[in-house]
Design a protein around this motif. Structure first.
Motif, PDB file in Angstrom:
ATOM      1  N   THR A 163      28.495  90.991  16.609  1.00 40.15           N
ATOM      2  CA  THR A 163      27.276  91.319  15.865  1.00 40.15           C
ATOM      3  C   THR A 163      26.275  90.160  15.926  1.00 40.15           C
ATOM      4  OG1 THR A 163      28.592  92.695  14.370  1.00 40.15           O
ATOM      5  CG2 THR A 163      26.381  92.085  13.647  1.00 40.15           C
ATOM      6  N   ALA A 281      27.772  96.999  17.918  1.00 39.51           N
ATOM      7  CA  ALA A 281      26.628  96.149  17.575  1.00 39.51           C
ATOM      8  C   ALA A 281      25.595  96.145  18.693  1.00 39.51           C
ATOM      9  CB  ALA A 281      27.103  94.728  17.274  1.00 39.51           C
ATOM     10  N   LEU A 299      26.238 100.397  11.630  1.00 42.46           N
ATOM     11  CA  LEU A 299      27.334  99.444  11.828  1.00 42.46           C
ATOM     12  C   LEU A 299      28.393  99.539  10.729  1.00 42.46           C
ATOM     13  CD1 LEU A 299      25.287  96.286  12.921  1.00 42.46           C
ATOM     14  CD2 LEU A 299      26.596  97.854  14.372  1.00 42.46           C
TER      15      LEU A 299
END
Length: 345
Positions: A163, A281, A299
Protein backbone atom coordinates in the motif's frame (compact mmCIF):
# COMPACT_ATOMS: atom_id res chain seq x y z
CA UNK A 1 -12.29 -67.88 -3.10
CA UNK A 2 -10.86 -64.59 -1.87
CA UNK A 3 -13.06 -61.79 -0.50
CA UNK A 4 -12.27 -59.66 -3.54
CA UNK A 5 -13.90 -62.18 -5.91
CA UNK A 6 -17.18 -62.36 -4.03
CA UNK A 7 -19.83 -60.41 -5.92
CA UNK A 8 -23.40 -59.61 -5.07
CA UNK A 9 -26.14 -60.40 -7.56
CA UNK A 10 -28.58 -57.71 -8.54
CA UNK A 11 -32.14 -58.11 -7.31
CA UNK A 12 -34.15 -60.31 -9.68
CA UNK A 13 -31.10 -61.91 -11.29
CA UNK A 14 -29.58 -65.28 -10.49
CA UNK A 15 -26.39 -65.36 -8.49
CA UNK A 16 -23.27 -66.10 -10.56
CA UNK A 17 -22.00 -69.66 -10.38
CA UNK A 18 -19.28 -70.24 -7.82
CA UNK A 19 -16.79 -71.51 -10.36
CA UNK A 20 -17.47 -69.02 -13.11
CA UNK A 21 -14.27 -67.69 -14.64
CA UNK A 22 -15.88 -64.47 -15.85
CA UNK A 23 -18.65 -62.47 -14.25
CA UNK A 24 -21.92 -62.30 -16.12
CA UNK A 25 -22.52 -59.18 -18.25
CA UNK A 26 -24.96 -57.63 -15.77
CA UNK A 27 -22.39 -57.52 -13.02
CA UNK A 28 -20.86 -54.06 -12.65
CA UNK A 29 -17.69 -53.60 -10.67
CA UNK A 30 -17.40 -50.31 -8.80
CA UNK A 31 -14.09 -48.66 -9.56
CA UNK A 32 -13.06 -45.11 -8.79
CA UNK A 33 -12.60 -42.80 -11.74
CA UNK A 34 -8.91 -42.57 -12.46
CA UNK A 35 -7.47 -39.05 -12.82
CA UNK A 36 -5.30 -40.19 -15.74
CA UNK A 37 -8.43 -41.44 -17.48
CA UNK A 38 -10.12 -38.09 -16.97
CA UNK A 39 -7.06 -36.29 -18.38
CA UNK A 40 -6.98 -38.59 -21.43
CA UNK A 41 -10.70 -38.00 -22.01
CA UNK A 42 -10.19 -34.23 -21.88
CA UNK A 43 -7.22 -34.43 -24.29
CA UNK A 44 -9.25 -36.53 -26.75
CA UNK A 45 -12.13 -34.05 -26.53
CA UNK A 46 -9.74 -31.15 -27.18
CA UNK A 47 -8.23 -32.97 -30.17
CA UNK A 48 -11.66 -33.61 -31.68
CA UNK A 49 -12.98 -30.09 -31.07
CA UNK A 50 -9.72 -28.17 -31.60
CA UNK A 51 -11.10 -25.98 -34.39
CA UNK A 52 -14.20 -24.98 -32.44
CA UNK A 53 -12.08 -24.31 -29.35
CA UNK A 54 -9.62 -22.23 -31.40
CA UNK A 55 -12.43 -20.00 -32.73
CA UNK A 56 -13.84 -19.65 -29.21
CA UNK A 57 -10.49 -18.59 -27.73
CA UNK A 58 -10.11 -15.92 -30.42
CA UNK A 59 -12.98 -13.96 -28.87
CA UNK A 60 -11.47 -10.92 -27.05
CA UNK A 61 -14.05 -11.15 -24.27
CA UNK A 62 -13.12 -14.75 -23.58
CA UNK A 63 -9.43 -13.86 -23.62
CA UNK A 64 -10.14 -11.18 -21.00
CA UNK A 65 -12.11 -13.71 -18.96
CA UNK A 66 -9.25 -16.22 -19.07
CA UNK A 67 -6.69 -13.53 -18.17
CA UNK A 68 -8.64 -12.44 -15.09
CA UNK A 69 -9.39 -16.02 -14.03
CA UNK A 70 -5.76 -17.10 -14.33
CA UNK A 71 -4.46 -13.98 -12.57
CA UNK A 72 -6.83 -14.50 -9.61
CA UNK A 73 -5.80 -18.14 -9.33
CA UNK A 74 -2.07 -17.37 -9.65
CA UNK A 75 -2.33 -14.74 -6.93
CA UNK A 76 -4.45 -16.84 -4.60
CA UNK A 77 -3.17 -20.42 -4.87
CA UNK A 78 0.26 -19.93 -3.22
CA UNK A 79 -1.35 -18.27 -0.22
CA UNK A 80 -4.12 -20.86 -0.13
CA UNK A 81 -1.48 -23.59 0.05
CA UNK A 82 0.40 -21.63 2.72
CA UNK A 83 -2.79 -21.27 4.73
CA UNK A 84 -3.68 -24.94 4.35
CA UNK A 85 -0.22 -26.05 5.50
CA UNK A 86 -0.32 -23.71 8.49
CA UNK A 87 -3.86 -24.89 9.24
CA UNK A 88 -2.66 -28.51 9.22
CA UNK A 89 0.25 -27.62 11.51
CA UNK A 90 -2.19 -25.99 13.93
CA UNK A 91 -4.53 -28.99 13.77
CA UNK A 92 -1.85 -31.66 14.26
CA UNK A 93 1.19 -30.25 16.05
CA UNK A 94 -0.17 -27.43 18.24
CA UNK A 95 -1.82 -28.73 21.43
CA UNK A 96 -5.14 -27.32 22.52
CA UNK A 97 -3.59 -26.09 25.74
CA UNK A 98 -1.44 -23.63 23.78
CA UNK A 99 -4.45 -21.53 22.78
CA UNK A 100 -5.69 -21.42 26.34
CA UNK A 101 -2.35 -19.87 27.34
CA UNK A 102 -1.90 -17.63 24.27
CA UNK A 103 -5.31 -15.93 24.33
CA UNK A 104 -7.08 -14.23 27.23
CA UNK A 105 -9.72 -16.36 28.88
CA UNK A 106 -12.42 -13.75 28.46
CA UNK A 107 -13.75 -13.88 24.85
CA UNK A 108 -14.19 -10.10 24.68
CA UNK A 109 -10.47 -9.64 25.42
CA UNK A 110 -9.42 -12.49 23.11
CA UNK A 111 -10.98 -10.69 20.12
CA UNK A 112 -8.58 -7.68 19.95
CA UNK A 113 -5.60 -9.92 20.75
CA UNK A 114 -6.52 -12.15 17.81
CA UNK A 115 -6.87 -9.08 15.59
CA UNK A 116 -3.42 -7.77 16.45
CA UNK A 117 -2.03 -11.30 15.88
CA UNK A 118 -2.96 -10.87 12.21
CA UNK A 119 0.07 -8.62 11.83
CA UNK A 120 2.45 -11.59 12.03
CA UNK A 121 0.90 -13.60 9.18
CA UNK A 122 2.30 -12.61 5.76
CA UNK A 123 -0.55 -14.08 3.78
CA UNK A 124 -3.79 -13.19 2.04
CA UNK A 125 -7.45 -13.90 2.60
CA UNK A 126 -7.31 -17.26 0.84
CA UNK A 127 -4.99 -18.63 3.51
CA UNK A 128 -6.79 -17.08 6.48
CA UNK A 129 -10.06 -18.96 5.87
CA UNK A 130 -8.73 -22.50 6.46
CA UNK A 131 -6.56 -21.22 9.32
CA UNK A 132 -9.62 -19.75 11.06
CA UNK A 133 -11.46 -23.04 10.63
CA UNK A 134 -8.56 -24.92 12.18
CA UNK A 135 -8.41 -22.48 15.10
CA UNK A 136 -12.09 -23.10 15.86
CA UNK A 137 -11.47 -26.86 15.75
CA UNK A 138 -8.67 -26.45 18.27
CA UNK A 139 -10.95 -24.76 20.77
CA UNK A 140 -10.40 -21.05 19.99
CA UNK A 141 -13.58 -19.06 20.50
CA UNK A 142 -15.20 -18.41 17.08
CA UNK A 143 -15.26 -14.65 17.68
CA UNK A 144 -11.46 -14.56 18.05
CA UNK A 145 -10.89 -16.88 15.07
CA UNK A 146 -13.16 -14.77 12.85
CA UNK A 147 -11.41 -11.59 13.96
CA UNK A 148 -8.10 -13.14 12.92
CA UNK A 149 -9.68 -14.19 9.60
CA UNK A 150 -10.59 -10.58 8.81
CA UNK A 151 -7.50 -8.85 10.19
CA UNK A 152 -4.67 -11.05 8.89
CA UNK A 153 -5.13 -10.34 5.15
CA UNK A 154 -5.44 -6.58 5.63
CA UNK A 155 -2.87 -5.53 8.24
CA UNK A 156 0.08 -7.86 7.68
CA UNK A 157 3.43 -6.24 6.73
CA UNK A 158 3.36 -7.33 3.08
CA UNK A 159 -0.02 -5.72 2.44
CA UNK A 160 0.86 -2.48 4.24
CA UNK A 161 4.19 -2.25 2.42
CA UNK A 162 2.46 -2.75 -0.93
CA UNK A 163 0.00 0.00 0.00
CA UNK A 164 2.87 2.40 0.81
CA UNK A 165 4.49 1.66 -2.56
CA UNK A 166 1.21 2.12 -4.43
CA UNK A 167 0.41 5.46 -2.72
CA UNK A 168 3.77 7.26 -2.41
CA UNK A 169 2.11 10.69 -2.36
CA UNK A 170 -0.47 9.66 0.24
CA UNK A 171 1.40 7.89 3.06
CA UNK A 172 -1.61 8.37 5.32
CA UNK A 173 -3.37 5.70 3.26
CA UNK A 174 -1.25 3.03 4.98
CA UNK A 175 -2.32 4.06 8.47
CA UNK A 176 -5.91 4.55 7.33
CA UNK A 177 -6.09 1.10 5.79
CA UNK A 178 -4.47 -0.63 8.75
CA UNK A 179 -6.55 1.22 11.34
CA UNK A 180 -9.88 0.82 9.54
CA UNK A 181 -9.27 -2.88 8.81
CA UNK A 182 -8.31 -3.67 12.40
CA UNK A 183 -11.33 -1.73 13.69
CA UNK A 184 -13.71 -3.65 11.41
CA UNK A 185 -12.18 -7.01 12.38
CA UNK A 186 -12.45 -6.33 16.12
CA UNK A 187 -15.97 -4.90 15.84
CA UNK A 188 -17.10 -7.95 13.86
CA UNK A 189 -15.61 -10.21 16.52
CA UNK A 190 -17.49 -8.40 19.26
CA UNK A 191 -20.64 -8.41 17.10
CA UNK A 192 -20.34 -12.19 16.76
CA UNK A 193 -20.03 -12.50 20.55
CA UNK A 194 -23.25 -10.54 20.91
CA UNK A 195 -25.40 -11.89 18.08
CA UNK A 196 -23.65 -15.00 16.66
CA UNK A 197 -24.88 -18.55 17.17
CA UNK A 198 -22.67 -21.64 17.23
CA UNK A 199 -25.09 -23.59 15.02
CA UNK A 200 -24.46 -21.15 12.16
CA UNK A 201 -20.96 -22.57 11.75
CA UNK A 202 -20.88 -26.00 10.12
CA UNK A 203 -17.27 -27.08 9.70
CA UNK A 204 -16.90 -29.85 7.09
CA UNK A 205 -16.24 -33.40 8.20
CA UNK A 206 -12.60 -34.31 8.30
CA UNK A 207 -10.68 -37.39 9.47
CA UNK A 208 -10.17 -37.97 13.17
CA UNK A 209 -6.62 -36.64 13.14
CA UNK A 210 -5.87 -37.44 16.76
CA UNK A 211 -6.08 -41.17 16.01
CA UNK A 212 -3.46 -41.09 13.24
CA UNK A 213 0.33 -40.78 13.33
CA UNK A 214 1.28 -37.11 13.20
CA UNK A 215 2.73 -36.97 9.70
CA UNK A 216 -0.09 -39.06 8.27
CA UNK A 217 -2.61 -36.79 9.97
CA UNK A 218 -0.75 -33.72 8.65
CA UNK A 219 -0.88 -34.86 5.02
CA UNK A 220 -4.49 -36.00 5.40
CA UNK A 221 -5.50 -32.55 6.67
CA UNK A 222 -3.56 -30.84 3.84
CA UNK A 223 -5.20 -32.96 1.13
CA UNK A 224 -8.66 -32.48 2.58
CA UNK A 225 -8.42 -28.68 2.91
CA UNK A 226 -6.72 -28.11 -0.46
CA UNK A 227 -9.42 -29.96 -2.38
CA UNK A 228 -12.27 -28.56 -0.29
CA UNK A 229 -11.23 -24.90 -0.19
CA UNK A 230 -9.59 -25.02 -3.63
CA UNK A 231 -12.83 -26.00 -5.34
CA UNK A 232 -14.65 -22.99 -3.92
CA UNK A 233 -11.70 -20.78 -4.84
CA UNK A 234 -12.09 -21.85 -8.48
CA UNK A 235 -15.80 -20.99 -8.38
CA UNK A 236 -15.05 -17.58 -6.90
CA UNK A 237 -12.36 -16.87 -9.50
CA UNK A 238 -14.77 -17.82 -12.29
CA UNK A 239 -17.41 -15.46 -10.90
CA UNK A 240 -14.87 -12.62 -10.58
CA UNK A 241 -13.72 -13.12 -14.18
CA UNK A 242 -17.31 -13.06 -15.41
CA UNK A 243 -18.00 -9.79 -13.57
CA UNK A 244 -14.85 -8.21 -15.04
CA UNK A 245 -16.12 -8.94 -18.54
CA UNK A 246 -19.76 -8.05 -17.88
CA UNK A 247 -19.39 -4.68 -16.07
CA UNK A 248 -18.76 -1.83 -18.60
CA UNK A 249 -15.95 0.57 -17.76
CA UNK A 250 -18.10 3.58 -18.70
CA UNK A 251 -20.38 2.75 -15.82
CA UNK A 252 -17.47 3.10 -13.39
CA UNK A 253 -16.49 6.52 -14.79
CA UNK A 254 -20.05 7.72 -14.33
CA UNK A 255 -20.11 6.65 -10.68
CA UNK A 256 -16.76 8.32 -9.95
CA UNK A 257 -18.35 11.71 -10.45
CA UNK A 258 -20.91 11.13 -7.68
CA UNK A 259 -19.20 11.30 -4.26
CA UNK A 260 -22.18 9.87 -2.41
CA UNK A 261 -22.19 6.73 -4.53
CA UNK A 262 -18.49 6.37 -5.31
CA UNK A 263 -17.67 4.81 -1.92
CA UNK A 264 -20.39 2.18 -2.30
CA UNK A 265 -19.43 1.66 -5.94
CA UNK A 266 -15.77 0.89 -5.21
CA UNK A 267 -16.70 -1.25 -2.21
CA UNK A 268 -18.98 -3.30 -4.46
CA UNK A 269 -16.28 -3.41 -7.13
CA UNK A 270 -13.85 -4.85 -4.56
CA UNK A 271 -16.31 -7.67 -3.90
CA UNK A 272 -16.74 -8.40 -7.59
CA UNK A 273 -13.10 -8.18 -8.69
CA UNK A 274 -11.81 -10.50 -5.91
CA UNK A 275 -8.22 -9.24 -6.11
CA UNK A 276 -5.65 -10.66 -3.70
CA UNK A 277 -4.85 -8.28 -0.82
CA UNK A 278 -1.16 -8.18 -1.81
CA UNK A 279 -2.11 -6.67 -5.19
CA UNK A 280 -5.28 -4.65 -4.61
CA UNK A 281 -3.44 -1.47 -3.56
CA UNK A 282 -2.02 -1.07 -7.07
CA UNK A 283 -5.49 -1.49 -8.58
CA UNK A 284 -6.87 1.09 -6.14
CA UNK A 285 -4.08 3.53 -7.02
CA UNK A 286 -4.94 3.17 -10.71
CA UNK A 287 -8.55 4.23 -10.04
CA UNK A 288 -7.46 7.86 -9.84
CA UNK A 289 -10.83 9.19 -10.97
CA UNK A 290 -12.25 8.15 -7.58
CA UNK A 291 -11.69 9.95 -4.27
CA UNK A 292 -9.21 8.67 -1.68
CA UNK A 293 -12.12 7.85 0.62
CA UNK A 294 -13.70 5.64 -2.05
CA UNK A 295 -10.38 3.93 -2.68
CA UNK A 296 -9.95 3.36 1.06
CA UNK A 297 -13.31 1.57 1.05
CA UNK A 298 -12.03 -0.56 -1.82
CA UNK A 299 -8.94 -1.53 0.20
CA UNK A 300 -10.84 -2.25 3.43
CA UNK A 301 -13.67 -4.27 1.89
CA UNK A 302 -11.62 -6.33 -0.60
CA UNK A 303 -9.61 -8.50 1.83
CA UNK A 304 -12.73 -9.15 3.95
CA UNK A 305 -15.56 -9.68 1.48
CA UNK A 306 -15.24 -10.77 -2.13
CA UNK A 307 -16.65 -13.49 -4.36
CA UNK A 308 -13.89 -16.01 -3.78
CA UNK A 309 -13.95 -15.37 -0.03
CA UNK A 310 -17.71 -15.84 0.15
CA UNK A 311 -17.33 -19.10 -1.78
CA UNK A 312 -14.54 -20.32 0.50
CA UNK A 313 -16.38 -19.29 3.67
CA UNK A 314 -19.39 -21.21 2.39
CA UNK A 315 -17.21 -24.27 1.90
CA UNK A 316 -15.41 -24.06 5.25
CA UNK A 317 -18.11 -22.71 7.60
CA UNK A 318 -21.39 -23.39 5.79
CA UNK A 319 -24.03 -21.45 3.88
CA UNK A 320 -25.86 -20.17 6.96
CA UNK A 321 -22.67 -18.58 8.22
CA UNK A 322 -21.67 -16.95 4.92
CA UNK A 323 -25.20 -15.59 4.33
CA UNK A 324 -24.98 -13.64 7.60
CA UNK A 325 -21.29 -12.90 8.05
CA UNK A 326 -20.45 -11.54 4.59
CA UNK A 327 -23.24 -8.88 4.38
CA UNK A 328 -22.59 -7.71 7.96
CA UNK A 329 -18.86 -7.41 7.30
CA UNK A 330 -19.48 -5.50 4.06
CA UNK A 331 -21.82 -2.99 5.71
CA UNK A 332 -19.51 -2.38 8.66
CA UNK A 333 -16.41 -2.06 6.46
CA UNK A 334 -18.10 0.53 4.23
CA UNK A 335 -19.26 2.56 7.22
CA UNK A 336 -15.87 2.54 8.96
CA UNK A 337 -13.92 3.35 5.78
CA UNK A 338 -16.30 6.16 4.81
CA UNK A 339 -16.21 7.69 8.30
CA UNK A 340 -12.41 7.52 8.60
CA UNK A 341 -11.88 8.78 5.04
CA UNK A 342 -14.17 11.75 5.65
CA UNK A 343 -12.17 12.69 8.77
CA UNK A 344 -8.75 12.36 7.06
CA UNK A 345 -9.52 13.82 3.64
Amino acid sequence: MTPETVTRAEPGRPAPPAGAAHPPPWQVKDEPIDSVGVLLSVLILVAVLHRQIGHLLADPRLQTWLTVFVSVMVQAVPFLVFGVVLSAVIAVFVPRSFWARALPRHPALAVPVAGVAGVVLPGCECGSVPIAGSLIRRGVTPAAALTFLLAAPAINPIVLTATAVAFPKNPEMVAARGGASLAVAVLMGWLWLRLGHAEWIRLPHRPHLDGLPRMEAFWSACRHDVFHAGGFLVLGAMAAATINVAVPQSFLHHLAGQPALSVLALATLAVLLSICSEADAFVAASLSQFSLTARLAFLVVGPMVDLKLISMQTGIFGRRFAARFAPATFALAVLVAAALGTVIW
